[in-house]
Write an enzyme that holds these catalytic residues in place. Sequence first.
Site, PDB file in Angstrom:
ATOM      1  N   GLU A 184     -12.674 -21.041  -6.053  1.00  0.00           N
ATOM      2  CA  GLU A 184     -12.328 -19.626  -6.148  1.00  0.00           C
ATOM      3  C   GLU A 184     -13.386 -18.833  -5.382  1.00  0.00           C
ATOM      4  O   GLU A 184     -14.555 -18.823  -5.767  1.00  0.00           O
ATOM      5  CB  GLU A 184     -12.294 -19.206  -7.620  1.00  0.00           C
ATOM      6  N   THR A 186     -12.426 -12.250  -8.443  1.00  0.00           N
ATOM      7  CA  THR A 186     -12.946 -10.882  -8.554  1.00  0.00           C
ATOM      8  C   THR A 186     -12.076  -9.922  -7.753  1.00  0.00           C
ATOM      9  O   THR A 186     -12.575  -9.034  -7.056  1.00  0.00           O
ATOM     10  CB  THR A 186     -14.427 -10.806  -8.102  1.00  0.00           C
ATOM     11  N   LYS A 229      -7.442 -15.645 -17.666  1.00  0.00           N
ATOM     12  CA  LYS A 229      -8.868 -15.911 -17.526  1.00  0.00           C
ATOM     13  C   LYS A 229      -9.583 -15.314 -18.736  1.00  0.00           C
ATOM     14  O   LYS A 229      -9.439 -14.128 -19.021  1.00  0.00           O
ATOM     15  CB  LYS A 229      -9.390 -15.277 -16.237  1.00  0.00           C
TER      16      LYS A 229
END
Length: 204
Positions: A46, A73, A133
């Site tokens: 990621e 993010t 998440k």
Amino acid sequence: MEMSMIGKVQEQLGEAGLIAVVRADGKEAAEETIHRLIDKGITAIEITYTTPGASELIEKFAGKDGLLVGAGTVVESEQAREAAAAGSKFIVSPGFSESLAEEAASLHTFFIPGVLTPSEIMEAVSKGFRVLKLFPGGTSGIPYMKNLAGPFPKVRFIPTGGIHPGDVEKWLDAGALAVGVGSQLNKVSEADLQRIFQRRAQQK
């Protein structure tokens, strides 16, 4: 990306078990980190959008065989569009935003919103999300995630943030779909990672 492909990405994340979260101050440093992670056997990465040149890095590594590359993010719709255009197979946000979720849906990519509280989980679930998440996972802890499984049995969590690589197996045993680990992966030997991968393979 069709729904069947989104399901395939979810399955691949589950098979990987460990997602390496790459966050760096510069593009070159991030690229060096990615190469080191690949050499250690990491299969899911990621790349965070706090890293300069994130979309370029995604595009560079997205086509590599045996590697699942996503964007992390992601807090703005423009970032989601850039990530999808660069070839990101999944998009992760630290929180839940309805507008961002709608944008991700229009891109037909696997969007994983971030949650922490039951109220946030309920909002995400009401919009159709079942893989979330859990952030910050290291702060909330394994018992917290296990308690959430009671009211939310159909939700799969990907805990991320402040998690030590040595605890990955514990999180997976507790029911996590996969676990996101950041900078601490640089301190882990290839042998230790292989032990995690081997145990994951035995559990399948």
